[in-house]
Design a protein around this motif. Structure first.
Motif, PDB file in Angstrom:
ATOM      1  N   PRO A 379       1.757 -11.537 -18.902  1.00  0.00           N
ATOM      2  CA  PRO A 379       0.472 -10.951 -18.618  1.00  0.00           C
ATOM      3  C   PRO A 379      -0.423 -11.610 -17.747  1.00  0.00           C
ATOM      4  CG  PRO A 379       0.951 -11.133 -20.869  1.00  0.00           C
ATOM      5  CD  PRO A 379       2.164 -12.040 -20.249  1.00  0.00           C
ATOM      6  N   PRO A 380      -0.995 -10.875 -16.768  1.00  0.00           N
ATOM      7  CA  PRO A 380      -1.876 -11.704 -15.655  1.00  0.00           C
ATOM      8  C   PRO A 380      -3.190 -11.866 -16.448  1.00  0.00           C
ATOM      9  CG  PRO A 380      -1.751  -9.279 -15.354  1.00  0.00           C
ATOM     10  CD  PRO A 380      -0.809  -9.454 -16.427  1.00  0.00           C
ATOM     11  N   ARG A 381      -3.844 -12.670 -15.725  1.00  0.00           N
ATOM     12  CA  ARG A 381      -5.259 -13.076 -16.084  1.00  0.00           C
ATOM     13  C   ARG A 381      -6.242 -11.751 -15.856  1.00  0.00           C
ATOM     14  NH1 ARG A 381      -9.484 -15.938 -14.616  1.00  0.00           N
ATOM     15  NH2 ARG A 381     -10.317 -16.949 -16.433  1.00  0.00           N
ATOM     16  N   LYS A 382      -5.942 -11.210 -15.165  1.00  0.00           N
ATOM     17  CA  LYS A 382      -6.757 -10.031 -14.887  1.00  0.00           C
ATOM     18  C   LYS A 382      -5.897  -8.871 -14.702  1.00  0.00           C
ATOM     19  CE  LYS A 382     -10.910 -11.492 -12.277  1.00  0.00           C
ATOM     20  NZ  LYS A 382     -11.570 -11.289 -11.046  1.00  0.00           N
ATOM     21  N   SER A 383      -5.974  -7.779 -15.243  1.00  0.00           N
ATOM     22  CA  SER A 383      -5.123  -6.299 -15.199  1.00  0.00           C
ATOM     23  C   SER A 383      -5.916  -5.514 -14.564  1.00  0.00           C
ATOM     24  CB  SER A 383      -5.095  -5.924 -16.716  1.00  0.00           C
ATOM     25  OG  SER A 383      -4.422  -6.762 -17.555  1.00  0.00           O
ATOM     26  N   VAL A 384      -5.219  -4.659 -13.905  1.00  0.00           N
ATOM     27  CA  VAL A 384      -5.806  -3.360 -13.036  1.00  0.00           C
ATOM     28  C   VAL A 384      -6.910  -2.974 -13.714  1.00  0.00           C
ATOM     29  CG1 VAL A 384      -5.338  -1.429 -11.919  1.00  0.00           C
ATOM     30  CG2 VAL A 384      -4.047  -3.178 -11.447  1.00  0.00           C
ATOM     31  N   LEU A 385      -8.006  -2.993 -13.158  1.00  0.00           N
ATOM     32  CA  LEU A 385      -9.196  -2.419 -13.684  1.00  0.00           C
ATOM     33  C   LEU A 385      -9.035  -0.794 -13.854  1.00  0.00           C
ATOM     34  CD1 LEU A 385     -11.865  -4.769 -12.349  1.00  0.00           C
ATOM     35  CD2 LEU A 385     -11.008  -4.677 -15.033  1.00  0.00           C
ATOM     36  N   GLU A 386      -8.500   0.020 -12.616  1.00  0.00           N
ATOM     37  CA  GLU A 386      -8.761   1.025 -12.613  1.00  0.00           C
ATOM     38  C   GLU A 386      -7.669   1.732 -11.592  1.00  0.00           C
ATOM     39  OE1 GLU A 386     -12.715   2.257 -11.675  1.00  0.00           O
ATOM     40  OE2 GLU A 386     -12.624   3.817 -13.367  1.00  0.00           O
ATOM     41  N   TRP A 387      -7.004   2.841 -11.828  1.00  0.00           N
ATOM     42  CA  TRP A 387      -6.034   3.616 -11.071  1.00  0.00           C
ATOM     43  C   TRP A 387      -6.953   4.602 -10.405  1.00  0.00           C
ATOM     44  CZ3 TRP A 387      -1.281   1.369  -9.214  1.00  0.00           C
ATOM     45  CH2 TRP A 387      -0.868   0.430  -9.951  1.00  0.00           C
ATOM     46  N   VAL A 388      -6.390   4.951  -9.156  1.00  0.00           N
ATOM     47  CA  VAL A 388      -6.911   6.240  -8.434  1.00  0.00           C
ATOM     48  C   VAL A 388      -5.451   7.040  -8.034  1.00  0.00           C
ATOM     49  CG1 VAL A 388      -8.069   7.076  -6.619  1.00  0.00           C
ATOM     50  CG2 VAL A 388      -9.120   5.125  -7.842  1.00  0.00           C
ATOM     51  N   THR A 389      -5.396   8.099  -8.209  1.00  0.00           N
ATOM     52  CA  THR A 389      -4.618   8.903  -7.755  1.00  0.00           C
ATOM     53  C   THR A 389      -4.797   9.567  -6.499  1.00  0.00           C
ATOM     54  OG1 THR A 389      -3.566   9.363  -9.856  1.00  0.00           O
ATOM     55  CG2 THR A 389      -2.836  10.601  -8.161  1.00  0.00           C
ATOM     56  N   VAL A 390      -4.072   9.119  -5.404  1.00  0.00           N
ATOM     57  CA  VAL A 390      -4.337   9.796  -4.011  1.00  0.00           C
ATOM     58  C   VAL A 390      -3.226  10.923  -3.768  1.00  0.00           C
ATOM     59  CG1 VAL A 390      -4.272   9.494  -1.558  1.00  0.00           C
ATOM     60  CG2 VAL A 390      -5.150   7.599  -2.973  1.00  0.00           C
ATOM     61  N   SER A 391      -2.065  10.878  -4.273  1.00  0.00           N
ATOM     62  CA  SER A 391      -1.179  12.000  -4.306  1.00  0.00           C
ATOM     63  C   SER A 391      -0.102  11.865  -5.413  1.00  0.00           C
ATOM     64  CB  SER A 391      -0.410  11.945  -2.862  1.00  0.00           C
ATOM     65  OG  SER A 391       0.394  12.887  -3.035  1.00  0.00           O
ATOM     66  N   ASP A 392      -0.328  12.711  -6.338  1.00  0.00           N
ATOM     67  CA  ASP A 392       0.624  12.606  -7.352  1.00  0.00           C
ATOM     68  C   ASP A 392       2.033  12.958  -7.055  1.00  0.00           C
ATOM     69  OD1 ASP A 392       0.714  12.153 -10.012  1.00  0.00           O
ATOM     70  OD2 ASP A 392      -0.274  14.037 -10.735  1.00  0.00           O
ATOM     71  N   GLU A 393       2.159  13.857  -6.015  1.00  0.00           N
ATOM     72  CA  GLU A 393       3.417  14.427  -5.454  1.00  0.00           C
ATOM     73  C   GLU A 393       4.378  12.991  -4.772  1.00  0.00           C
ATOM     74  OE1 GLU A 393       3.088  17.258  -2.803  1.00  0.00           O
ATOM     75  OE2 GLU A 393       5.205  17.513  -2.422  1.00  0.00           O
ATOM     76  N   HIS A 394       3.379  12.299  -3.918  1.00  0.00           N
ATOM     77  CA  HIS A 394       4.047  11.556  -3.126  1.00  0.00           C
ATOM     78  C   HIS A 394       3.906   9.896  -3.911  1.00  0.00           C
ATOM     79  CE1 HIS A 394       4.914  14.178  -0.172  1.00  0.00           C
ATOM     80  NE2 HIS A 394       3.780  14.547  -0.225  1.00  0.00           N
ATOM     81  N   HIS A 395       3.227   9.753  -5.184  1.00  0.00           N
ATOM     82  CA  HIS A 395       3.074   8.600  -5.780  1.00  0.00           C
ATOM     83  C   HIS A 395       2.212   7.622  -4.936  1.00  0.00           C
ATOM     84  CE1 HIS A 395       6.090  10.410  -8.128  1.00  0.00           C
ATOM     85  NE2 HIS A 395       7.009  10.341  -7.280  1.00  0.00           N
ATOM     86  N   ILE A 396       1.364   8.148  -4.330  1.00  0.00           N
ATOM     87  CA  ILE A 396       0.166   7.156  -3.835  1.00  0.00           C
ATOM     88  C   ILE A 396      -0.933   6.915  -4.717  1.00  0.00           C
ATOM     89  CG2 ILE A 396      -1.114   6.726  -1.612  1.00  0.00           C
ATOM     90  CD1 ILE A 396       0.607   8.787  -0.179  1.00  0.00           C
ATOM     91  N   TYR A 397      -1.290   5.619  -4.743  1.00  0.00           N
ATOM     92  CA  TYR A 397      -2.334   5.394  -5.741  1.00  0.00           C
ATOM     93  C   TYR A 397      -3.184   4.098  -5.068  1.00  0.00           C
ATOM     94  CZ  TYR A 397       1.062   7.392  -8.807  1.00  0.00           C
ATOM     95  OH  TYR A 397       1.956   8.502  -9.429  1.00  0.00           O
ATOM     96  N   VAL A 398      -4.332   4.281  -5.605  1.00  0.00           N
ATOM     97  CA  VAL A 398      -5.157   3.160  -5.247  1.00  0.00           C
ATOM     98  C   VAL A 398      -5.421   2.456  -6.620  1.00  0.00           C
ATOM     99  CG1 VAL A 398      -7.501   2.262  -4.364  1.00  0.00           C
ATOM    100  CG2 VAL A 398      -6.297   4.247  -3.342  1.00  0.00           C
ATOM    101  N   ALA A 399      -5.409   1.094  -6.707  1.00  0.00           N
ATOM    102  CA  ALA A 399      -5.490   0.183  -7.845  1.00  0.00           C
ATOM    103  C   ALA A 399      -6.746  -0.825  -7.731  1.00  0.00           C
ATOM    104  CB  ALA A 399      -4.449  -0.438  -8.115  1.00  0.00           C
TER     105      ALA A 399
END
Ligand SMILES: O=C(O)CCC(=O)C(=O)O
Ligand SMILES: [Fe+2]
Length: 671
Positions: A379-399
């Protein structure tokens, strides 16, 4: 994510002593709209505090100016200030605007307020104007607007009058105010967070948005109408002959977790949410940078927890000392030390290319272990705070990997120091610098890399049918996703129900209680990763990266610089499949399958730094030495199809439905 919220403060508004709230600086229209809503909500809270009905001369007026007047009335200060967050829900189907409390828990005084606000989105006049809803919409909103609350005098609150005597009720603001008021007496963090309120409404573009209101104990007599507004929607803009997606939010370095609790020192600078003009953004505060190394010592710094509803904490001041050498024998201890260290309180600056203090360069030492799969799996010290979906179809996200501006600066400074600004150290196209070759850099990169690698591995586990399951009679992949996961069996992460929580171990998907015959592949950071990519406008050959695919199942690009003229102009990551360029803010990561053809758009000014990593499927890795091109390839092998965690995308930001004709996905509402 940083530790501070930015605020719209008194230089934007005159506060209640004068009874007037007016716009004194030019604001982004959308921000202005939000500000107006926040003022309404805040004002309604004031009225609710006094438990009095509005009178004829109480006015909330919205046109090109926002004015709250209160002739003849003495208002009390706001006890529960409303913090407005802004979230685009990207949902065409969600026309039912509702207000819900974040929890069923009642506050001691106010109880739980639930309101069904307007049943149809209020039409704004036009994008960019500060127009108000047409009166028919207002009437419709009023008709459908009810607030149920046990509190006396809160059946329904009008926010006063609008414009030239037009009766108005901003249902959203009133409803929001009711909820805020209902929870305004809560003082402890947990309760406050459990009273986080979501109001769905529409913005100027008629997109459904969510306003999240968090009561706060933050209390400024002098500026009771101080507002916290956070814009979280992706903006899609047609410019320069192409589509640009800005995953840039307002204010930078704010997360709901932090926002819901943190008392914000006043005043803080107002940050631009949108792409600012270069002239607005060139100046940055002089950094008083403190450089850390693996052996930096710090005083207690408490990190915010990750889960959206968990109790958040505040960051304390940090002191540090630096050392100039690190022996390999002490690496393990230093890694531990590093993990107990947080540099998030370093002052923010934009020191791209201009480190103000020398970074101690560690020339020896084996850093291989720090990025080892076992280390990344921990487990990392910090986890991803939030996920943003840019494209579900192409699996592009911002974390949002929780990397602060100061940490970005430090990484850039470290990068520049370890190679002394010389391109000789860079490999592929003289733009990529392997972090592992420079222990100092490796350590500096460790935390964000650990965070994102761990998150990707756990959120997007790769599974593919085992031999037994790949027979012709094998059942089709079990997936609740609309994503194209053909050939892959969805391995649903059972405990990533909340956005931002990636600290879970994926489990094989099950069907009727029977475990699918799936094989987990070993997604891991490539053993040459991570690396830094540098774009430099002064070097013609280093202004862009040509179209390519990466030799990875997943690629993450953590932005260390801000675009929009802050650190550079132009740039961004262009994806062929979207025919769009994605811009993220520094401290955030763009995550996508390496097989997608993409390129680094040309920058037109400044310097752009990225911290990049490739995650590979261990079972598919062809043994190879250094590939000499930073893992970029012009033709793609076919990697396993990642199976995104659909539940994780539920609360994600997304692209406004009317924003583009392209392939952006829509996401079901979370409320
Ligand atoms: O500049 C970008 O956004 C793309 C970088 C990239 O594709 C890479 O480093 O592999
Ligand atoms: Fe790439």
């Amino acid at each position: 994510m940083g530790q501070h919220c930015s605020t719209l403060t008194c230089h934007h508004v005159e506060h209640q002593e004068t009874g007037k709230i007016s716009r004194t600086d030019s604001l982004d229209p959308v921000m202005y709209d939000l500000m107006r809503k926040s003022i309404q909500a805040t004002s309604a809270v004031i009225w609710n505090q006094e438990e009095q009905e509005l009178e004829e001369n109480d006015t909330v007026m919205m046109d090109n100016r926002v004015v709250v007047s209160q002739s003849g009335k003495q208002r009390r200060p706001v006890v529960g200030q409303s913090h407005l967050l802004y979230k685009n829900n990207n949902n065409n189907n969600n026309n039912n605007n509702t207000v819900v409390t974040g929890s069923k828990k009642s506050s001691p005084r106010g109880g739980v307020a639930v309101a069904a606000a307007q049943s149809n989105p209020i039409q704004r006049k036009s994008h960019g104007s500060f127009g108000e809803p047409a009166s028919s919409d207002i009437m419709a909103a009023e008709k459908n607007h009810t607030i149920r609350t046990p509190r006396r005098g809160m059946e329904r609150r009008s926010c006063g009058k609008m414009g030239s005597g037009t009766k108005t009720t901003d249902a959203t603001a009133a409803a929001a105010a009711a909820v805020v008021a209902s929870s305004s007496t809560i003082t402890n963090g947990a309760s406050k967070e459990s009273n986080m309120t979501i109001v769905t409404t529409t913005d100027n573009d008629n997109n459904n948005v969510e306003l999240l209101l968090a009561p706060s104990t933050n209390f400024h007599l002098k500026c009771p109408t101080r507002l916290l507004i956070r814009r979280r929607s992706l903006r899609v803009v047609e410019e320069g002959g192409g589509t640009h997606i800005y995953a840039i939010r307002y204010p930078e370095d704010t997360s709901p977790t932090i926002l819901s609790e943190q008392a914000v020192p006043f005043p803080l600078p107002v940050r631009q949410e949108q792409c600012p003009s270069s002239s607005q953004t060139k100046s940055t505060p002089t950094p008083t940078t403190t450089i850390r190394t693996a052996s930096t010592t710090t005083k207690a710094t408490v990190l915010p927890p990750v889960a959206a509803n968990s109790k958040s904490t505040t960051t304390t001041s940090t002191t540090s000392t630096t050392t100039t050498t690190t022996s390999s024998s002490s690496l393990t201890a230093e890694i531990q030390s590093k993990r107990k260290t947080d540099s998030s309180t370093l002052p923010s600056s934009s020191s791209v290319g201009k480190p103000t203090l020398p970074v101690p360069v560690v020339k020896t030492g084996n850093v291989g272990d720090i990025f080892a799969p076992s280390s990344m799996a921990a487990p990392p010290r910090k986890s991803v705070l939030e996920w943003v979906t840019v494209s579900d179809e192409h699996h592009i996200y911002v974390a949002d990997v929780g990397l602060t501006s100061a940490q970005c600066d430090q990484l850039v400074a470290t990068t520049e120091q370890v190679c002394k600004g010389q391109y000789a150290a860079y490999t592929y196209a003289k733009q990529t610098l392997g972090c592992r070759e420079f222990p100092t850099l490796a350590y500096a990169a460790l935390q964000p890399v650990h965070t994102i690698v761990h998150a990707i591995i756990n959120k997007f586990p790769i599974t593919k049918p085992s031999k037994a399951a790949t027979t012709e009679n094998a059942p089709p992949p079990s997936s609740s996703s609309s994503s194209k996961t053909s050939g892959a069996t969805q391995c649903k992460d059972s405990s990533t129900k909340k956005s931002g929580n990636d600290d879970v171990v994926p489990s094989p998907s099950t069907k009727n209680g029977i475990q699918d015959q799936t094989t987990h592949h070993h997604l891991q950071l490539d053993d040459r990763e991570p690396h830094i990519v540098k774009y430099d406008v002064t070097r013609k050959e280093r202004q862009k990266l040509d179209m390519h695919t990466d030799k990875s199942e997943w690629t993450f690009l953590i932005a260390l610089s801000n675009g929009c003229g802050v650190d550079y102009e132009g740039g961004g990551t262009y994806f062929e499949c979207l025919d769009a360029t994605i811009h993220i803010q520094r401290g955030h990561a763009l995550v996508f399958p390496g097989k997608l053809r993409h390129c680094g758009q040309k920058i037109t000014s400044g310097l752009r730094f990225l911290l990049v990593g490739f995650l590979v499927d261990k079972q598919n890795i062809a043994p190879s030495g250094k590939n000499g091109n930073g893992g970029k390839q012009t033709t793609s092998k076919t990697p396993l199809v990642p199976s995104p965690d659909v539940s994780a995308a539920k609360n994600d930001w997304s692209i406004p439905p009317n924003a583009s004709k392209k392939t952006f996905s829509t996401i079901l509402p979370s409320v």
